[in-house]
Design a protein around this motif. Structure first.
Motif, mmCIF file in Angstrom:
data_model
loop_
_atom_site.group_PDB
_atom_site.id
_atom_site.type_symbol
_atom_site.label_atom_id
_atom_site.label_comp_id
_atom_site.label_asym_id
_atom_site.label_seq_id
_atom_site.Cartn_x
_atom_site.Cartn_y
_atom_site.Cartn_z
ATOM 1 N N ALA A 5 0.856 -1.179 0.000
ATOM 2 C CA ALA A 5 0.000 0.000 0.000
ATOM 3 C C ALA A 5 0.899 1.238 0.000
ATOM 4 O O ALA A 5 1.979 1.241 0.601
ATOM 5 C CB ALA A 5 -0.896 -0.002 1.225
ATOM 6 N N LEU A 6 0.472 2.257 -0.708
ATOM 7 C CA LEU A 6 1.260 3.487 -0.789
ATOM 8 C C LEU A 6 1.188 4.202 0.556
ATOM 9 O O LEU A 6 0.102 4.516 1.053
ATOM 10 C CB LEU A 6 0.725 4.376 -1.915
ATOM 11 C CG LEU A 6 1.684 5.404 -2.495
ATOM 12 C CD1 LEU A 6 2.914 4.734 -3.099
ATOM 13 C CD2 LEU A 6 0.974 6.244 -3.551
ATOM 14 N N LYS A 7 2.353 4.482 1.134
ATOM 15 C CA LYS A 7 2.436 5.043 2.479
ATOM 16 C C LYS A 7 2.268 6.553 2.508
ATOM 17 O O LYS A 7 1.911 7.140 3.529
ATOM 18 C CB LYS A 7 3.784 4.654 3.095
ATOM 19 C CG LYS A 7 3.892 4.868 4.585
ATOM 20 C CD LYS A 7 5.221 4.320 5.078
ATOM 21 C CE LYS A 7 5.363 4.458 6.582
ATOM 22 N NZ LYS A 7 6.667 3.910 7.048
ATOM 23 N N TYR B 81 -1.000 1.772 -4.816
ATOM 24 C CA TYR B 81 -0.074 0.696 -4.471
ATOM 25 C C TYR B 81 1.250 0.913 -5.185
ATOM 26 O O TYR B 81 1.317 1.585 -6.216
ATOM 27 C CB TYR B 81 -0.673 -0.658 -4.869
ATOM 28 C CG TYR B 81 -1.997 -0.933 -4.194
ATOM 29 C CD1 TYR B 81 -2.054 -1.616 -2.990
ATOM 30 C CD2 TYR B 81 -3.195 -0.483 -4.758
ATOM 31 C CE1 TYR B 81 -3.270 -1.850 -2.357
ATOM 32 C CE2 TYR B 81 -4.410 -0.711 -4.134
ATOM 33 C CZ TYR B 81 -4.443 -1.385 -2.935
ATOM 34 O OH TYR B 81 -5.627 -1.610 -2.307
ATOM 35 N N ILE B 82 2.293 0.321 -4.602
ATOM 36 C CA ILE B 82 3.606 0.391 -5.234
ATOM 37 C C ILE B 82 4.192 -1.015 -5.306
ATOM 38 O O ILE B 82 4.068 -1.812 -4.366
ATOM 39 C CB ILE B 82 4.549 1.350 -4.469
ATOM 40 C CG1 ILE B 82 5.881 1.486 -5.223
ATOM 41 C CG2 ILE B 82 4.756 0.927 -3.014
ATOM 42 C CD1 ILE B 82 6.738 2.637 -4.761
ATOM 43 N N VAL C 33 0.323 -6.192 0.755
ATOM 44 C CA VAL C 33 -1.011 -6.619 0.353
ATOM 45 C C VAL C 33 -1.111 -8.138 0.429
ATOM 46 O O VAL C 33 -0.165 -8.863 0.085
ATOM 47 C CB VAL C 33 -1.317 -6.139 -1.086
ATOM 48 C CG1 VAL C 33 -2.652 -6.693 -1.569
ATOM 49 C CG2 VAL C 33 -1.334 -4.615 -1.134
ATOM 50 N N SER C 34 -2.240 -8.635 0.884
ATOM 51 C CA SER C 34 -2.508 -10.074 0.857
ATOM 52 C C SER C 34 -3.787 -10.317 0.071
ATOM 53 O O SER C 34 -4.606 -9.418 -0.115
ATOM 54 C CB SER C 34 -2.662 -10.636 2.280
ATOM 55 O OG SER C 34 -3.822 -10.122 2.889
ATOM 56 N N VAL C 35 -3.958 -11.540 -0.400
ATOM 57 C CA VAL C 35 -5.112 -11.836 -1.264
ATOM 58 C C VAL C 35 -6.404 -11.981 -0.487
ATOM 59 O O VAL C 35 -7.486 -11.970 -1.072
ATOM 60 C CB VAL C 35 -4.872 -13.126 -2.087
ATOM 61 C CG1 VAL C 35 -3.701 -12.952 -3.014
ATOM 62 C CG2 VAL C 35 -4.672 -14.326 -1.162
ATOM 63 N N ASP C 36 -6.314 -12.132 0.822
ATOM 64 C CA ASP C 36 -7.532 -12.399 1.598
ATOM 65 C C ASP C 36 -8.042 -11.178 2.357
ATOM 66 O O ASP C 36 -8.832 -11.304 3.293
ATOM 67 C CB ASP C 36 -7.289 -13.550 2.581
ATOM 68 C CG ASP C 36 -6.093 -13.308 3.496
ATOM 69 O OD1 ASP C 36 -5.434 -12.259 3.355
ATOM 70 O OD2 ASP C 36 -5.823 -14.169 4.360
#
Length: 860
Positions: free
Chosen positions: A423-425, A441-442, A499-502
């Motif tokens: 995630a972009l901080k 996102y990066i 990031v996670s898929v869930d």
């Protein structure tokens, strides 16, 4: 003469009946002995291999029986389940010594991807990893039936030759890439089989009912889903692929019955430019083993023509950007049990034998080329370190500040391939592009997945060939409708949470008092899902046809056209009940609700304005059946059912003429031919106030049958300045005119109901057809159209491009009280073209809100 034909026919039938149930000796090498304690296929499934088409339940039964009988050689994993609840299996075969340390060997193999560890590995002592995958198209079932033989051979074969193979390889066997499709087809072929086999190609046995067994539950071609991984079968499969990163992956298919057998390499000029030359060299070396093994049994085959290695989303090409070698096999299909073909009688056992023989030839190649394959994979990843270091982009940022959900779905897709996405901080500006913290996102460019990142983010405009087996481009951020940019320097300070898929989808309700009602943002991808849920719970809503500005918390807030208005005044439920419904929906959909304390605006239109129109609950029927593109219909089904949680009637063309169409206010016609339906009945339904949505070839059908007034732009004759026209070249010249798939930017009228929720004035669409619509005289009837330079990525001939330029992508017409929405393209392509999904959903929800005068054909 009649007597002679009868004799010939009887002879053919006798031959057919003699070949329909072959013993194991027909398939297996006769120089090998087999462990008698290992169950043969017939012992478990109740028939010889090839006597019947194996159903998926019997396939699973046999694989589990083998694993139980020989745990020293076999480890069985249930990798997941399909939409219809069928188990997906993976069997791991190797020598008892290797199986005793199988996890250690897996971890060692994965170190080939890691530059600090790879050079320390002794590849001379490492086993090669081979993934054998069968029948991703369910009605190409010789593969999965051959998997019975492959599994038996690997479990039961004995002797020094087999022990050497098992000690030098780890074999991953997936007996059915597409369990739902395989079972659907097996049931069809078996239920239409006669005791006296019939070889007539016109017999029902060889002509499946629509949609056939090729596809998964949602009528999707899973062989195009390796990269986007939209479907659960693909997602389950990717887990073990990336856990192992096989050196070879085989993909067993079938083709037309009058052909022979194909194996790669394919057409040399149509290899993806990101694929190393060494990959094709190794593919050629492996191909020599296939040729030798097929020569032994006298099978006809061909190579280097027809098929290619360009689209990275296919099973035979996907491994090529992972340091592996993908191998496509295409066997002429018997479709049933025995069929007359140009090459004589083609029996089901014969097709199975070719698939099994090339399974053995692949394993022999893996054993003999083992060290070269391992070294190639190690060198592949070492080279990617250099490529990533030399690349101008050190990271990619992407995200939609107005609709974070699409960016999240793209981020989750990347994580399924082992790509680190953060995630972009903090906010990040790239030229005139702004990527907002928390909404973007990066992706740092990773060495070990550099080629995958390139194929996801790159545009492609230069080609060495004009013929393609599949699409010519697939730039994923453009498909998802998400802005993106390359970053020329590492930006670790921008890395937020991984990031996670869930991660669940959760919306929000902004602070404030909802004494007047609520507003719902339509820019969110899941806004149609939320709207449907509101309507299903009896909530009355309106859509804003004009912009609005309110004073909220002593500041001005702007709400754009398309905003959903949920006033208390029009409801039949209490404010308390409405608040609970809104809270429930916000907890499960990625949308934002804004409490509203007044209907008075400071600019734009008040909530009681005529521009605030009621949104009727859609009651949708999609026409399906013979002549309709099953994949296009499946994409709509998946969008509505899985992504938007909406139920839809699938109305078969054979049922249309006797159906009560008054049940529906919206009918969808995807690409296809609809000659069997009652045109007058369809027109009467539209005239009565229905909304008809037609895509691609359905647009042409409506125009040809006088149901719409739409002029098609003509394409100039095919010529090729680089090739003198001759008989042999005709196929190439004509084939180049096919629109295999390219990306084009279309201009949008963002004030039009079909464009509500889009914040920019353009949209990227995917075109795979030759439907080119003339822009109508009525300037309001084409809210989406192409300009003079629309190509973004992909291949298109000069002739097609001339027709595409300055054409309409979307047109609207009136017919009586109804509306007809014509979409020349497929806004839902392969279920990952999320950037076009809002166009389609707007047609469903807002089609009846389109002003009649704006859609009258022929008016200035």
């Amino acid at each position: 003469m009649r007597k002679l034909l009868l004799v010939i026919g009887c002879s053919l039938m006798a031959i057919a009946n003699a070949l329909w149930a072959q013993p194991l000796s027909y398939y297996l090498p006769d120089s090998i002995s087999y462990n008698p304690s290992i169950p043969k296929p017939a012992d478990v499934i109740g028939h010889e291999v090839g006597e019947w088409h194996v159903t998926h339940d019997k396939l699973v039964m046999y694989m589990k029986a083998l694993a139980a009988a020989n745990p020293q050689r076999i480890k069985l994993q249930v990798t997941g389940t399909t939409y219809e609840g069928r188990q997906q299996l993976l069997l791991i075969f190797s020598s008892p010594g290797n199986m005793g340390r199988i996890e250690l060997l897996r971890q060692q193999h994965i170190q080939l991807l890691q530059p600090l560890n790879a050079d320390k590995l002794d590849t001379e002592g490492m086993p090669a990893v081979v993934l054998m995958g069968y029948s991703i198209h369910g009605n190409e079932s010789s593969g999965s039936n051959a998997a019975l033989l492959a599994a038996y051979y690997l479990a039961a074969a004995e002797g020094p030759q087999v022990e050497d193979l098992l000690s030098k390889t780890i074999i991953l066997l997936d007996p059915s890439f597409n369990p739902d499709g395989l079972n659907r087809f097996a049931n069809w072929a078996n239920q239409h089989k006669s005791k006296n086999l019939v070889a007539d190609p016109q017999s029902r046995e060889y002509n499946e009912a629509w949609p056939g067994g090729r596809f998964n539950h949602y009528w999707f071609d899973l062989n195009r889903d390796w990269l986007p991984a939209v479907h659960r079968e693909s997602q389950n499969r990717l887990k073990y692929f990336h856990d192992w990163k096989p050196n070879i992956l085989t993909d067993h298919h079938e083709m037309g019955s009058n052909s022979t057998f194909f194996f790669q390499p394919g057409v040399p000029s149509r290899v993806n430019p990101l694929t190393p030359v060494k990959n094709q060299e190794l593919t050629g070396k492996i191909g020599q083993f296939h040729a030798r093994f097929l020569d032994r049994i006298g099978s006809l085959y061909f190579t280097k023509e027809g098929y290619d290695d360009f689209y990275y989303g296919k099973g035979s090409t996907f491994p090529d950007m992972q340091g592996g070698i993908g191998i496509l096999f295409e066997q002429a299909s018997s479709r049933g049990h025995v069929q007359e073909t140009d090459n004589g009688l083609l029996t089901f056992p014969f097709t199975i034998r070719n698939q099994f023989v090339t399974t053995l030839s692949t394993l022999e190649a893996a054993k003999n080329l083992r060290v070269e394959l391992l070294n190639y994979q190690r060198d592949f990843y070492k080279q990617m370190i250099k490529d990533a270091a030399a690349a101008p982009e050190k990271a990619f940022v992407f995200g939609d500040n107005n609709d974070p959900q699409k960016g999240k779905i793209l981020a989750q897709m990347l994580t399924r391939h082992g790509v680190d996405v953060f995630a972009l901080k903090a906010d990040y500006n790239n030229g005139n592009q702004r990527f907002a913290k928390g909404k973007s996102y990066i992706v740092p460019v990773p060495a070990y997945q550099y080629k995958l990142i390139r194929t996801v983010f790159d545009k492609q405009l230069q080609y060495t060939d004009s013929l393609f087996y599949d699409v010519t481009t697939w730039t994923m951020p453009m498909a998802f409708g998400v802005p993106f940019a390359g970053v020329n320097a590492p930006q670790p300070q921008l890395h937020g949470d991984r990031v996670s898929v869930d991660q669940p989808n959760v919306g929000s309700i902004e602070p404030g008092t909802a004494s007047y009602g609520y507003l719902m943002d339509w820019k969110a991808f899941e806004a149609p899902k939320a709207l449907w849920k509101l309507q299903q719970r009896g909530v009355q809503v309106k859509v804003a046809g004009n912009n609005m500005q309110f004073i909220m918390d002593d500041s001005l807030r702007n709400f754009e056209r398309g905003t959903i208005i949920i006033p208390h005044q029009t409801q039949t439920i209490s404010a308390k009940e409405l608040a609970k419904i809104v809270a429930d929906i916000a907890a499960t959909t990625a949308v934002t609700f804004t409490p509203l304390h007044t209907g008075n605006v400071t600019a734009g239109s008040d909530l009681g304005s005529r521009y605030m129109q009621k949104v009727t609950t859609p009651n949708v029927a999609m026409l399906v059946g013979n002549g309709v593109s099953a994949t296009d219909a499946g994409e709509v089904w998946h969008l509505l059912d899985q992504r938007m949680d909406m139920g839809t009637t699938h109305l078969d063309l054979a049922q249309f003429n006797r159906s009560d169409l008054d049940r529906y206010n919206t009918i969808i016609m995807v690409s296809g031919s609809y000659s069997s339906i009652n045109k007058e009945k369809l027109k009467a339904w539209v005239d009565g106030g229905g909304v008809l949505i037609a895509c691609e070839d359905a647009v042409s059908w409506l125009a040809e049958n006088g149901l719409v007034k739409a002029d098609m732009k003509r394409v100039a004759p095919a010529v090729d300045s680089l090739m003198k026209p001759n008989y042999f070249a005709k196929e190439q010249i004509d084939g180049a005119q096919r629109m295999n798939g390219a990306i084009f930017k279309a201009d949008m009228d963002v004030t039009h109901p079909l464009c509500f929720g889009y914040t920019g004035s353009t949209v990227d669409l995917f075109k795979t057809n030759n439907v080119f619509l003339q822009i109508p005289k009525n300037p309001y009837a084409a809210p989406v159209k192409y300009g003079s330079n629309p190509l973004q990525s992909g291949f298109i001939t000069r002739q097609n491009y001339a027709a595409l330029k300055n054409s309409a992508s979307v047109m609207v017409q009136t017919s009586g009280e109804g509306r007809i929405i014509l979409m020349a393209d497929n806004p839902n392509f392969r279920a990952f073209w999320l950037g076009g999904a809002k166009l389609f959903m707007n047609a469903i929800f807002f089609g009846r809100n389109i002003d009649a005068a704006s859609a009258r054909a022929g008016e200035e």
